[in-house]
Design a protein around this motif. Sequence first.
Motif, PDB file in Angstrom:
ATOM      1  N   PRO A   1       0.826  -1.208   0.000  1.00 44.85           N
ATOM      2  CA  PRO A   1       0.000   0.000   0.000  1.00 44.85           C
ATOM      3  C   PRO A   1       0.864   1.263   0.000  1.00 44.85           C
ATOM      4  CG  PRO A   1      -0.784  -1.559   1.647  1.00 44.85           C
ATOM      5  CD  PRO A   1       0.528  -2.086   1.150  1.00 44.85           C
ATOM      6  N   ASN A   2       0.413   2.267  -0.719  1.00 43.07           N
ATOM      7  CA  ASN A   2       1.071   3.577  -0.769  1.00 43.07           C
ATOM      8  C   ASN A   2       2.477   3.561  -1.371  1.00 43.07           C
ATOM      9  OD1 ASN A   2      -0.923   3.919   1.792  1.00 43.07           O
ATOM     10  ND2 ASN A   2      -0.673   5.847   0.722  1.00 43.07           N
ATOM     11  N   ALA A   3       2.763   2.552  -2.185  1.00 42.23           N
ATOM     12  CA  ALA A   3       4.056   2.520  -2.871  1.00 42.23           C
ATOM     13  C   ALA A   3       4.049   3.414  -4.114  1.00 42.23           C
ATOM     14  CB  ALA A   3       4.421   1.096  -3.264  1.00 42.23           C
ATOM     15  N   GLY A   4       2.833   3.741  -4.592  1.00 43.13           N
ATOM     16  CA  GLY A   4       2.712   4.616  -5.760  1.00 43.13           C
ATOM     17  C   GLY A   4       2.199   3.919  -7.007  1.00 43.13           C
ATOM     18  N   LYS A   5       1.506   2.791  -6.841  1.00 43.51           N
ATOM     19  CA  LYS A   5       1.002   2.034  -7.986  1.00 43.51           C
ATOM     20  C   LYS A   5       0.005   2.845  -8.814  1.00 43.51           C
ATOM     21  CE  LYS A   5      -0.497  -1.202  -5.318  1.00 43.51           C
ATOM     22  NZ  LYS A   5       0.023  -0.578  -4.067  1.00 43.51           N
ATOM     23  N   THR A   6      -0.970   3.435  -8.129  1.00 47.55           N
ATOM     24  CA  THR A   6      -1.992   4.196  -8.855  1.00 47.55           C
ATOM     25  C   THR A   6      -1.409   5.467  -9.450  1.00 47.55           C
ATOM     26  OG1 THR A   6      -3.723   3.301  -7.414  1.00 47.55           O
ATOM     27  CG2 THR A   6      -4.268   5.288  -8.665  1.00 47.55           C
ATOM     28  N   THR A   7      -0.474   6.100  -8.739  1.00 43.52           N
ATOM     29  CA  THR A   7       0.199   7.285  -9.287  1.00 43.52           C
ATOM     30  C   THR A   7       0.927   6.916 -10.576  1.00 43.52           C
ATOM     31  OG1 THR A   7       0.506   8.219  -7.073  1.00 43.52           O
ATOM     32  CG2 THR A   7       1.893   9.099  -8.833  1.00 43.52           C
ATOM     33  N   LEU A   8       1.587   5.757 -10.589  1.00 47.03           N
ATOM     34  CA  LEU A   8       2.281   5.310 -11.786  1.00 47.03           C
ATOM     35  C   LEU A   8       1.294   4.971 -12.901  1.00 47.03           C
ATOM     36  CD1 LEU A   8       4.735   4.477 -13.399  1.00 47.03           C
ATOM     37  CD2 LEU A   8       4.698   2.253 -12.226  1.00 47.03           C
ATOM     38  N   ALA A   9       0.215   4.274 -12.556  1.00 47.62           N
ATOM     39  CA  ALA A   9      -0.799   3.939 -13.562  1.00 47.62           C
ATOM     40  C   ALA A   9      -1.376   5.207 -14.190  1.00 47.62           C
ATOM     41  CB  ALA A   9      -1.912   3.101 -12.932  1.00 47.62           C
ATOM     42  N   ASN A  10      -1.643   6.203 -13.352  1.00 48.83           N
ATOM     43  CA  ASN A  10      -2.167   7.476 -13.862  1.00 48.83           C
ATOM     44  C   ASN A  10      -1.145   8.169 -14.757  1.00 48.83           C
ATOM     45  OD1 ASN A  10      -4.566   7.121 -12.495  1.00 48.83           O
ATOM     46  ND2 ASN A  10      -4.014   8.432 -10.770  1.00 48.83           N
ATOM     47  N   ARG A  11       0.135   8.069 -14.406  1.00 45.10           N
ATOM     48  CA  ARG A  11       1.205   8.670 -15.215  1.00 45.10           C
ATOM     49  C   ARG A  11       1.267   8.005 -16.593  1.00 45.10           C
ATOM     50  NH1 ARG A  11       4.316  13.055 -15.713  1.00 45.10           N
ATOM     51  NH2 ARG A  11       4.270  13.167 -13.422  1.00 45.10           N
ATOM     52  N   ILE A  12       1.190   6.671 -16.615  1.00 47.02           N
ATOM     53  CA  ILE A  12       1.232   5.939 -17.882  1.00 47.02           C
ATOM     54  C   ILE A  12       0.051   6.337 -18.766  1.00 47.02           C
ATOM     55  CG2 ILE A  12       1.111   3.642 -18.943  1.00 47.02           C
ATOM     56  CD1 ILE A  12       2.568   2.563 -16.454  1.00 47.02           C
ATOM     57  N   LEU A  13      -1.129   6.437 -18.165  1.00 47.90           N
ATOM     58  CA  LEU A  13      -2.315   6.837 -18.921  1.00 47.90           C
ATOM     59  C   LEU A  13      -2.188   8.265 -19.445  1.00 47.90           C
ATOM     60  CD1 LEU A  13      -5.140   5.302 -16.720  1.00 47.90           C
ATOM     61  CD2 LEU A  13      -4.572   4.666 -19.056  1.00 47.90           C
ATOM     62  N   LYS A  14      -1.624   9.141 -18.642  1.00 55.13           N
ATOM     63  CA  LYS A  14      -1.434  10.530 -19.059  1.00 55.13           C
ATOM     64  C   LYS A  14      -0.494  10.618 -20.253  1.00 55.13           C
ATOM     65  CE  LYS A  14       0.339  14.987 -17.419  1.00 55.13           C
ATOM     66  NZ  LYS A  14       0.970  15.709 -16.284  1.00 55.13           N
ATOM     67  N   ASP A  15       0.560   9.802 -20.242  1.00 58.80           N
ATOM     68  CA  ASP A  15       1.566   9.860 -21.296  1.00 58.80           C
ATOM     69  C   ASP A  15       1.150   9.146 -22.573  1.00 58.80           C
ATOM     70  OD1 ASP A  15       3.187  11.323 -19.639  1.00 58.80           O
ATOM     71  OD2 ASP A  15       4.496   9.654 -19.079  1.00 58.80           O
ATOM     72  N   TRP A  16       0.321   8.096 -22.456  1.00 59.11           N
ATOM     73  CA  TRP A  16       0.056   7.250 -23.618  1.00 59.11           C
ATOM     74  C   TRP A  16      -1.417   7.062 -23.933  1.00 59.11           C
ATOM     75  CZ3 TRP A  16       4.258   6.628 -26.339  1.00 59.11           C
ATOM     76  CH2 TRP A  16       5.500   6.630 -25.699  1.00 59.11           C
ATOM     77  N   SER A  17      -2.293   7.792 -23.241  1.00 60.45           N
ATOM     78  CA  SER A  17      -3.719   7.618 -23.499  1.00 60.45           C
ATOM     79  C   SER A  17      -4.402   8.972 -23.449  1.00 60.45           C
ATOM     80  CB  SER A  17      -4.315   6.648 -22.458  1.00 60.45           C
ATOM     81  OG  SER A  17      -5.665   6.384 -22.728  1.00 60.45           O
ATOM     82  N   THR A  18      -5.654   8.963 -23.036  1.00 69.76           N
ATOM     83  CA  THR A  18      -6.440  10.195 -22.999  1.00 69.76           C
ATOM     84  C   THR A  18      -6.081  11.091 -21.823  1.00 69.76           C
ATOM     85  OG1 THR A  18      -8.161   9.098 -21.696  1.00 69.76           O
ATOM     86  CG2 THR A  18      -8.385   9.030 -24.093  1.00 69.76           C
ATOM     87  N   GLY A  19      -5.339  10.535 -20.870  1.00 66.19           N
ATOM     88  CA  GLY A  19      -4.993  11.313 -19.690  1.00 66.19           C
ATOM     89  C   GLY A  19      -5.952  11.107 -18.539  1.00 66.19           C
TER      90      GLY A  19
END
Length: 212
Positions: free
Chosen positions: A32-50
């Motif tokens: 928990p709180n390692a930053g998984k969702t932050t990383l997932a959101n970053r990947i989506l921002k860079d390669w998807s709709t954001g």
Amino acid sequence: MGFMSSFRENLGGWIRKIFKKKRARIGLYGPPNAGKTTLANRILKDWSTGDAIGTVSPIPHETRRAMRREGLVINANGSSIELDIVDTPGMATKIDFKEFMAFGLSETESKKRAKEATEGVIEAIKWLDDLDGVLLVMDSTEDPYTQVNVTVIGNMEARKLPLLIVANKMDLPNASPSRISAAFPQHSIVPISALEGSNIDDLYQAIATHFG
């Protein structure tokens, strides 16, 4: 005729292999709180709709259900891979409702969250049967040699799942990705800051290489 038919069939298969787009279903795992969702959101921002895949919060186990996004195409140094990303709940060996009460939540809400978080861990383990690889996200400010990390890595090694360790939060002054490297030298490690995007291009290149 038999030779020509065989030749055409083999040639067609060879061409399909060359032009077939690489695709992999990758799970984001970690405490928990390692930053998984932050990383997932970053990947989506860079390669998807954001659009964000989930909510980030200082309260542990904010993600209590696996969230999936399909068809993200990552291009890195001439390599391309299409990913289905699965952001999983934080892995834990024990979840106590008092953890949530420490953040000001009521006892009723805390017990509800603890139950959901426990169910989320079980769901995350089940997802391992449907994945092609794993990004194991660790907080590089903390001791990596924990029961959770050792158990998760052992489980993935037993399943022979390709594994890439992400040493997150390298933007913090007490970050030490080298401790993670020393604890798990058998696996490739990429230090990043998912929050700030530091070293994120190195991670994309590693993903394309590791899971392609």
